[in-house]
Every structure is written in C-alpha cells, then in structure tokens.
Enzyme design. Structure first.
Site, mmCIF file in Angstrom:
data_model
loop_
_atom_site.group_PDB
_atom_site.id
_atom_site.type_symbol
_atom_site.label_atom_id
_atom_site.label_comp_id
_atom_site.label_asym_id
_atom_site.label_seq_id
_atom_site.Cartn_x
_atom_site.Cartn_y
_atom_site.Cartn_z
ATOM 1 N NE ARG A 159 -9.697 -6.926 1.088
ATOM 2 C CZ ARG A 159 -8.651 -6.168 1.368
ATOM 3 N NH1 ARG A 159 -8.242 -5.235 0.520
ATOM 4 N NH2 ARG A 159 -8.010 -6.316 2.499
ATOM 5 C CB VAL A 160 -13.744 -2.232 0.203
ATOM 6 C CG1 VAL A 160 -13.164 -0.926 0.719
ATOM 7 C CG2 VAL A 160 -14.448 -2.002 -1.129
ATOM 8 N N GLY A 161 -10.636 -2.901 1.363
ATOM 9 C CA GLY A 161 -9.796 -2.982 2.556
ATOM 10 C C GLY A 161 -9.894 -1.736 3.415
ATOM 11 C CG ASP A 162 -6.479 -0.860 5.816
ATOM 12 O OD1 ASP A 162 -6.279 -1.570 4.799
ATOM 13 O OD2 ASP A 162 -5.564 -0.287 6.429
ATOM 14 C CB THR A 206 -0.843 -0.014 1.299
ATOM 15 O OG1 THR A 206 -1.768 -1.098 1.251
ATOM 16 C CG2 THR A 206 -1.634 1.255 1.511
ATOM 17 N N GLY A 252 -5.959 -5.426 5.623
ATOM 18 C CA GLY A 252 -6.979 -4.410 5.818
ATOM 19 C C GLY A 252 -8.106 -4.791 6.754
HETATM 20 N N1 GLY Z 1 -4.133 -2.472 3.545
HETATM 21 C C1 GLY Z 1 -4.574 -2.631 2.241
HETATM 22 C C2 GLY Z 1 -5.699 -3.543 2.087
HETATM 23 O O1 GLY Z 1 -5.890 -4.436 2.903
HETATM 24 O O2 GLY Z 1 -6.431 -3.413 1.142
#
Ligand code: GLY
Length: 324
Positions: free
Chosen positions: A221-224, A193, A247
């Site tokens: 899918r969406v991360g942090d 990232t 995430g």
């Molecule tokens: N930290 C990036 C993700 O998990 O998408």
C-alpha cells in the site's frame, strides 16, 4: 518597484522554468525573508497526554525547527532545510516516519517519502522501501541523480545501495510504541507523517514529506506522501505544501497540487486554498497540511484534534504547537 515585479513575473511565465530561479531570487533576495513550517503528523492527539510526553514532542519539534531555521538564516536553500528537518524527524522514534514507522499487517515496515524543488518543479520520491534509514534523502537522490520521479520497492533499494545511502535491517524500525499500536490496531491514531515546507532568502520554495504510512496496512500500500501533487508539492509561482492524514483521500483529491492550482488559476490566497481543500474535500478527522507561499505567508489547516507543528521566520517568530 511594483511594476518591476509585474514585468519580471511576465518574463518568468513567458520564458519557462529555468528563469524562475534567477527571477524569483531577484524578487526576494533584498528582503532576506525566509519562513519554515514543520509538522509531525495529525490525529486524535489527547490533551490529557502526560506532561513528560508532551515536553518530549515539543523538544523534538523545537530541535527540528532550529535545524531548518539555522540553514535558512545562514542563507542556505529551502531544499536543504526541508531535507534536513525531515531527516531529523525520521530519526526520532516518536514520529511515524523512518525509525518510528508503523507496522504493516505482516509485522514489517514500508516507508514512503518525497521532496520537491519549487524552482523548476524537480521532484523525487520513494515508496515501499524497507531498508533505507532515511527515505527523504533517497528521494532527493532520485530527484537529482535520475531522470525519474518515483522509485518503489526493490528498485528503490538497489538504487539506494548504488548511491551508498545508509542501509538498515527492516527490524531497525521496530519500536515498542508502534508494536503496541499495531497490536491494538488503533487506526484513528495512525495519521502520523512528518513534513516541512520552506521559503529561503533566494525566493525559492521547497517541500518534503516522509511517512511509515498507516498502521496494519497491506504490504504494497502506498499513501499520498510519496505522490507529487497529493501529499507534497512546491512551485515558486505559488506555494509549497506538505500533507498529513488519510493518504487515500489526499490522492483522490490531489490536495497539494490543488492548493497551488487554486492560487495560480483562481487567485485564491494560500490560506483560502488550504481551507478549501481540507474542509471541503477531506472528511472530518482525517487530515491536515502545512504550506508557505512565495510571499512568506503560511497556512496550517487541519480537521483533527491536533497537529504536531512548528513555525519560524526571519521576523523572529518561533512557535511550536500541538493543539489550536
Ligand atoms: N498520509 C500518510 C499516508 O496515508 O500514508
């Protein structure tokens, strides 16, 4: 002087966020103090990597840091610095963001990014975008041109078109390195990232984070990274934070926001708050973060073997590192 600062802080708390800008500027502007910290992701980064590859990473991080430092040195805003640094890293295929984004399980790319302005908690984010060359700049437009915080998928793309941001076909993000990684699905090396946090000479904090997510992820899918409070947070009263790692864990534990909250409500130092969140809430090998606080302190904490990172400040520090 100390009593003046205390009085001003009380005024800020009582009068609301609009005053944070002018009052915090009063606190710091005479010092011409700035600091910027960047990251290019965490993970299992082998110390055995060939010198040529290592030098390539160090060169890119150094260029990114120089971009941000120059903006801050010339009196620019932390918001411009974090956006421009992250944009530069998005354009570099070595990092898992923008051009270097990993592949989904369907062989496509879906990108996430967010940005936050510590002056008034303004923030913007995009998730699951497929044709936006620089998601961080679209996130900034969401912040500045809409009344929303997070736009996803097609809605975000349509907004991008309306804003005339640069569009690319999804295969623009194809790179041989990520293709090979997808083929091998080496999950443990996919925590890349990019992010940047900064304090400018006006006393304002900002944070930005951008990613391609995790390799072989299910589309959607969406991360942090685009979640304010999970992967990104900035508040002039405390700190600015950008995270990297698995995430899902950063979302569950609201890591970025909790660092600010520990400082605000429990009087933690920046470093203690960062250590608390990474070492007690993120499983070993799964993440790290960079942060700066309103006084120009910084924290770089991770529980992986390495983190691509750099730091520069008005005192002349300029450092790029991968390992401890
Ligand atoms: N930290 C990036 C993700 O998990 O998408």
């Amino acid at each position: 002087m100390k009593s003046v600062i205390v009085a001003v802080s009380v005024t800020v708390l009582m009068m609301g966020s609009k005053l944070i800008d002018s009052n915090s500027a009063f606190l710091f502007k005479d010092q011409n103090k700035y600091i910027i910290v960047i990251h290019g992701g965490v993970g299992t980064i082998s110390r055995e990597m060939p010198d040529s590859i290592k030098e390539d990473y160090l060169r890119s991080l150094s260029e990114a840091l120089t971009i941000g430092k120059t903006i801050l040195h010339n009196g620019g805003t932390s918001l411009d610095a974090v956006e421009q640094v992250v944009k530069f890293l998005e354009n570099d295929p070595k990092f898992n963001a923008g051009k270097g984004a990993v592949y989904t399980s369907e062989g496509t790319h879906e990108l996430d990014a967010s940005i936050m302005d510590g002056r008034d908690l303004s923030c913007g984010a995009v998730a699951g975008v497929r044709t936006i060359k620089n998601p961080i700049s679209l996130a900034r437009l969401v912040m500045e041109k809409t009344s929303h915080v997070l736009l996803v998928g097609e809605g975000a793309e349509t907004f991008g078109k309306k804003m005339n941001v640069q569009l690319v076909p999804n295969n623009y993000f194809d790179t041989p390195k990520r293709f090979e990684q997808w083929q091998k699905a080496i999950q443990k090396e996919t925590k890349g990232t990019v992010g940047c946090v900064a304090l400018d000479i006006h006393g304002n904090l900002a944070a930005a984070t951008s990613t391609g997510g995790v390799v072989n992820k299910i589309p959607g899918r969406v991360g942090d990274s685009p979640i304010i409070g999970a992967g990104t947070y900035a508040d002039n009263l405390t700190c600015a934070v950008s995270c990297s790692g698995k995430g899902e864990l950063f979302i569950k534990h609201s890591v970025a926001y909790n660092i600010s909250a520990l400082m605000k409500y429990k009087n933690y130092s920046l470093n203690d708050a960062a250590e608390e969140m990474i070492h007690n809430y993120i499983t070993e090998g799964d993440g790290g973060l960079i942060a700066v606080d309103k006084n120009g302190n910084y924290a770089i904490v991770y529980n992986t073997t390495g983190m691509f990172r750099g730091i520069a400040n008005s005192e002349g520090i300029f450092e790029i590192k991968i390992w401890d």
